[in-house]
Every structure is written in structure tokens, then in C-alpha cells.
Design a protein around this motif. Sequence first.
Motif, short mmCIF file in Angstrom:
data_model
loop_
_atom_site.label_atom_id
_atom_site.label_comp_id
_atom_site.label_asym_id
_atom_site.label_seq_id
_atom_site.Cartn_x
_atom_site.Cartn_y
_atom_site.Cartn_z
N GLU A 277 0.87 -1.17 0.00
CA GLU A 277 0.00 0.00 0.00
C GLU A 277 0.91 1.23 0.00
O GLU A 277 1.84 1.32 0.81
CB GLU A 277 -0.90 0.02 1.23
CG GLU A 277 -1.80 -1.20 1.36
CD GLU A 277 -2.86 -1.27 0.28
OE1 GLU A 277 -3.34 -0.21 -0.15
OE2 GLU A 277 -3.19 -2.40 -0.14
N GLN A 278 0.65 2.16 -0.90
CA GLN A 278 1.48 3.37 -0.98
C GLN A 278 1.54 4.10 0.37
O GLN A 278 2.59 4.59 0.77
CB GLN A 278 0.94 4.32 -2.05
CG GLN A 278 1.19 3.84 -3.45
CD GLN A 278 2.57 4.20 -3.96
OE1 GLN A 278 3.52 4.42 -3.23
NE2 GLN A 278 2.68 4.27 -5.27
N ARG A 279 0.42 4.18 1.06
CA ARG A 279 0.40 4.88 2.37
C ARG A 279 1.31 4.20 3.39
O ARG A 279 1.87 4.86 4.25
CB ARG A 279 -1.02 4.97 2.90
CG ARG A 279 -1.88 5.90 2.07
CD ARG A 279 -2.95 6.54 2.92
NE ARG A 279 -3.76 7.41 2.11
CZ ARG A 279 -3.46 8.68 1.85
NH1 ARG A 279 -2.37 9.20 2.32
NH2 ARG A 279 -4.26 9.42 1.11
N TRP B 215 5.06 5.22 2.19
CA TRP B 215 5.46 6.63 2.29
C TRP B 215 4.86 7.36 3.47
O TRP B 215 5.15 8.55 3.68
CB TRP B 215 5.10 7.36 0.99
CG TRP B 215 5.67 6.69 -0.20
CD1 TRP B 215 4.99 6.07 -1.19
CD2 TRP B 215 7.06 6.54 -0.53
NE1 TRP B 215 5.86 5.53 -2.12
CE2 TRP B 215 7.14 5.82 -1.74
CE3 TRP B 215 8.25 6.95 0.09
CZ2 TRP B 215 8.34 5.50 -2.35
CZ3 TRP B 215 9.45 6.62 -0.53
CH2 TRP B 215 9.49 5.91 -1.72
N GLU C 24 3.84 11.28 3.97
CA GLU C 24 4.30 11.97 2.77
C GLU C 24 3.43 11.65 1.54
O GLU C 24 3.44 12.40 0.57
CB GLU C 24 5.75 11.59 2.46
CG GLU C 24 6.70 12.00 3.56
CD GLU C 24 8.08 11.41 3.35
OE1 GLU C 24 8.40 10.97 2.23
OE2 GLU C 24 8.84 11.36 4.32
N TYR C 25 2.68 10.55 1.59
CA TYR C 25 1.89 10.16 0.43
C TYR C 25 0.55 10.87 0.43
O TYR C 25 -0.19 10.84 1.40
CB TYR C 25 1.69 8.65 0.39
CG TYR C 25 1.06 8.22 -0.91
CD1 TYR C 25 1.81 8.26 -2.08
CD2 TYR C 25 -0.26 7.85 -0.97
CE1 TYR C 25 1.24 7.92 -3.29
CE2 TYR C 25 -0.83 7.50 -2.18
CZ TYR C 25 -0.07 7.55 -3.33
OH TYR C 25 -0.63 7.22 -4.52
N ARG C 26 0.21 11.51 -0.67
CA ARG C 26 -1.01 12.29 -0.77
C ARG C 26 -2.01 11.73 -1.78
O ARG C 26 -3.04 12.33 -2.04
CB ARG C 26 -0.66 13.73 -1.19
CG ARG C 26 0.37 14.39 -0.31
CD ARG C 26 -0.27 15.41 0.60
NE ARG C 26 0.71 16.23 1.30
CZ ARG C 26 1.29 15.89 2.43
NH1 ARG C 26 1.06 14.72 2.96
NH2 ARG C 26 2.12 16.71 3.03
N GLY C 27 -1.72 10.56 -2.36
CA GLY C 27 -2.60 9.97 -3.36
C GLY C 27 -3.75 9.20 -2.74
O GLY C 27 -3.91 9.14 -1.52
N ASP D 66 -6.14 6.24 -1.33
CA ASP D 66 -5.86 5.10 -0.44
C ASP D 66 -5.71 3.80 -1.21
O ASP D 66 -5.08 2.87 -0.73
CB ASP D 66 -6.98 4.94 0.59
CG ASP D 66 -6.96 6.03 1.64
OD1 ASP D 66 -5.92 6.67 1.83
OD2 ASP D 66 -8.02 6.21 2.29
N ASP E 137 -4.06 3.28 -3.97
CA ASP E 137 -2.81 3.18 -4.73
C ASP E 137 -1.86 2.17 -4.10
O ASP E 137 -1.69 2.13 -2.88
CB ASP E 137 -2.10 4.53 -4.80
CG ASP E 137 -2.73 5.45 -5.82
OD1 ASP E 137 -3.65 5.03 -6.53
OD2 ASP E 137 -2.28 6.61 -5.90
N LEU F 219 2.03 -0.17 -4.79
CA LEU F 219 3.34 -0.22 -5.41
C LEU F 219 3.75 -1.69 -5.46
O LEU F 219 3.64 -2.39 -4.45
CB LEU F 219 4.33 0.59 -4.56
CG LEU F 219 5.80 0.53 -4.92
CD1 LEU F 219 6.03 1.26 -6.24
CD2 LEU F 219 6.62 1.18 -3.82
#
Length: 96
Positions: A66-68, A71, A74-77, A79, A81, A83
Motif C-alpha cells: 500500500e502506498q500509504r 510513504w 508523505e503520500y497524498r494519493g 488510499d 494506490d 506499489l
Amino acid sequence: MNTKFSPGQVVRVRPDAHDGHHRTPWFIKGKMGRIHSVAGEFFNPESRAYGGDGLPKQPLYAVEFEQRDVWATEYRGPDSDTLVVDIYEHWLVKVN
């Protein structure tokens, strides 16, 4: 091919420091993810980078994070998203 992990299984990337060449990104160490797929077995690049034969071959996994989780604040995209990172088996540990 004999693998320790299968798709859907939750794993953690070892947080170990490592001198020299390795293919595990620093920003993913210590993070939890889920096995997305098994890519196959390949020569170990950590051995081959220093003239070794890369044997035994190592299973390589596509691990989804999970991107959150990667990052944090710092991750603002969105939920949703994710990687996906290719990680060799010896860098992964099972999460209970």
C-alpha cells in the motif's frame, strides 16, 4: 520450483542493513506487503555482482505494498494506490 511464499500471503521485507550490491530498495525495507505473484527462479544478483556464480538460484516475487504504508504521511494519493516491487525470497519473512 520450491518457494516459501504464495500469492496472497502477507510478508515483511527484512530491515537488515546490507553492504554492497543488493536489489531491495531502501524505502521498502521493514515494510509489510502481500505476495502478488511468483516471477520464477533467477541467479542471485548479490553474488553475481562480485563475480560469484549466483547459485543457488533464488525465487523472485512481485510484492504489492500500500502506498500509504510505504510513504506514510508523505503520500497524498488515493488510499487504493499500490506499489509492486520485485524482491528475492531471502529478503522476505512470513508475517503471522
